[in-house]
Design a protein around this motif. Structure first.
Motif, PDB file in Angstrom:
ATOM      1  N   UNK A 213      -1.443  10.761  15.550  1.00  0.00           N
ATOM      2  CA  UNK A 213      -0.134  10.630  14.904  1.00  0.00           C
ATOM      3  C   UNK A 213      -0.344  10.253  13.449  1.00  0.00           C
ATOM      4  N   UNK A 214      -0.237  11.247  12.583  1.00  0.00           N
ATOM      5  CA  UNK A 214      -0.520  11.024  11.171  1.00  0.00           C
ATOM      6  C   UNK A 214       0.464  10.047  10.528  1.00  0.00           C
ATOM      7  N   UNK A 215       1.723  10.116  10.923  1.00  0.00           N
ATOM      8  CA  UNK A 215       2.735   9.236  10.340  1.00  0.00           C
ATOM      9  C   UNK A 215       2.461   7.784  10.726  1.00  0.00           C
ATOM     10  N   UNK A 216       2.125   7.571  12.005  1.00  0.00           N
ATOM     11  CA  UNK A 216       1.815   6.217  12.464  1.00  0.00           C
ATOM     12  C   UNK A 216       0.545   5.687  11.799  1.00  0.00           C
ATOM     13  N   UNK A 217      -0.449   6.551  11.629  1.00  0.00           N
ATOM     14  CA  UNK A 217      -1.691   6.135  10.974  1.00  0.00           C
ATOM     15  C   UNK A 217      -1.443   5.739   9.528  1.00  0.00           C
ATOM     16  N   UNK A 218      -0.597   6.499   8.838  1.00  0.00           N
ATOM     17  CA  UNK A 218      -0.265   6.172   7.452  1.00  0.00           C
ATOM     18  C   UNK A 218       0.496   4.840   7.384  1.00  0.00           C
ATOM     19  N   UNK A 219       1.370   4.612   8.349  1.00  0.00           N
ATOM     20  CA  UNK A 219       2.127   3.365   8.375  1.00  0.00           C
ATOM     21  C   UNK A 219       1.219   2.157   8.620  1.00  0.00           C
ATOM     22  N   UNK A 220       0.100   2.390   9.328  1.00  0.00           N
ATOM     23  CA  UNK A 220      -0.853   1.307   9.599  1.00  0.00           C
ATOM     24  C   UNK A 220      -1.838   1.094   8.453  1.00  0.00           C
ATOM     25  N   UNK A 221      -1.680   1.854   7.373  1.00  0.00           N
ATOM     26  CA  UNK A 221      -2.519   1.659   6.200  1.00  0.00           C
ATOM     27  C   UNK A 221      -3.734   2.551   6.105  1.00  0.00           C
ATOM     28  N   UNK A 222      -3.824   3.576   6.967  1.00  0.00           N
ATOM     29  CA  UNK A 222      -4.958   4.501   6.921  1.00  0.00           C
ATOM     30  C   UNK A 222      -4.770   5.472   5.756  1.00  0.00           C
TER      31      UNK A 222
END
Length: 358
Positions: A213-222
């Protein structure tokens, strides 16, 4: 209470089955070659076939890093391989009077070929990896065709007089050509070591998170762009290494590195399982062996049937690997099932597994 967490020898072997598979093939083939059993005239299996399997393994494992673990579709992997083969060939040719030791020249050429492909992977990946899905596939496909078209029209003195035909440095590789397959398998082991350590590290978890999940990963700071670029560059590096092996193995011709070659590697990734390194190794062996045998069997008037037979076999293999009704069979062939049968969980033993303190 202290539990015994030591792994059995058999479980350790299963956990390192990829290294075991490559190591066993390399050792057995080296011994057979040393005693004169395995030669270029040996039926079915030859040193050239093993070399082809080895550089294909590197290509498929590196592509699996992009497609299987990162979840991005790349159709230009053969372009990076062509760059690696081209640069390695140039280096081998123009340093033959400077570096007398042919094996050292090959090692340096392989490293340079990998770094050159990595550089182009970085250049292409910087703008391209901001795209996703079909758009990225189109850009990578175009890159592979651009590389082939440019190198097809560059003349390099006495080394490449006819670019469309290509070049051959097999004579320069003659001193170590007998054991080229062994060198190639050593490079396969290095590729496995690098890829599996990346996947198992915190960076690998970040890469997998992007796929899930790219959106979730971005939200986690990745850092999405950073990790995509790194994975793309590393995969390109190993494709360049495979290209250097290819250059020492046979004639490097632009006609070989077309989009069909990239798709063939993608088929191996899908057949072996997305995100499965061991599956990539198995599919590489099967597809290369199948291709070579069909090419040798279907000759003359039957040569045109080769692609048809090859396609039918691939369709059957894909049905077996994905048909819902064959799920019980696939489950029994799964490594998890094998582990559960071979190493059933033992009940705690008061004398060995559990030590109680007063």
């Amino acid at each position: 209470m202290k539990k015994n967490t030591n792994k059995s020898f058999g479980r350790i072997l299963l956990d390192n089955k990829s290294y075991l598979l490559v190591g066993v093939i390399a050792v057995v083939a080296a011994v057979l070659t040393a005693v004169g059993v395995l030669t270029k005239r040996t039926p079915v299996i030859t040193p050239d076939l093993l070399t082809q399997i080895a550089f294909t393994m590197i290509m498929v494992v590196s592509l699996n890093l992009v497609v299987g673990f990162l979840g991005e579709l790349s159709l230009g992997h053969a372009g990076f391989m062509y760059i690696g083969a081209y640069v390695a060939g140039l280096f081998m040719y123009y340093t033959q009077d400077i570096i007398s030791l042919s094996l050292l020249r090959f090692v340096l050429a392989t490293l340079l070929g990998g770094l050159s492909a990595m550089l182009f992977g970085f250049i292409v990946g910087l703008p391209a990896l901001r795209l996703r899905g079909d758009y990225l596939a189109i850009v990578t496909l175009a890159f592979g065709e651009i590389v082939r078209g440019v190198l097809k029209n560059i003349t390099v003195g006495e080394f490449i007089k006819s670019p469309a035909i290509g070049f051959n440095i097999k004579d320069l590789a003659a001193p170590y050509s007998k054991y080229l397959f062994l060198i190639a398998f050593v490079l396969v082991l290095l590729t496995l070591f690098c890829v599996q350590n990346i996947v198992k590290s915190k960076h690998g978890r970040a890469i997998t998170a992007i796929k899930d999940n790219e959106i979730a990963a971005r939200a986690m700071g990745v850092n999405i762009t950073y990790y995509k670029l790194i994975v793309f560059a590393i995969a390109a590096f190993f494709a360049g290494v495979a290209g250097a092996i290819f250059a020492s193995y046979t004639t490097v011709s632009p006609s070989i590195f077309d989009y069909n070659y990239s798709i063939e590697f993608l088929v191996m990734v899908v057949l072996g399982g997305m995100g499965s390194v061991f599956g990539s190794l198995i599919s590489s062996i099967i597809i290369v062996f199948l291709n070579v045998q069909l090419r040798s069997i279907l000759t003359g008037n039957l040569a045109g049937v080769k692609n048809l037979v090859y396609a039918l076999i691939l369709i059957i293999m894909m049905i077996v690997s994905s048909a819902p009704k064959l799920a019980p069979l696939r489950e029994k062939l799964n490594w998890g099932y094998v582990k559960s049968k071979l190493f059933k969980k033992k009940q705690p033993n008061a004398e060995t597994d559990i030590q109680t303190e007063p």
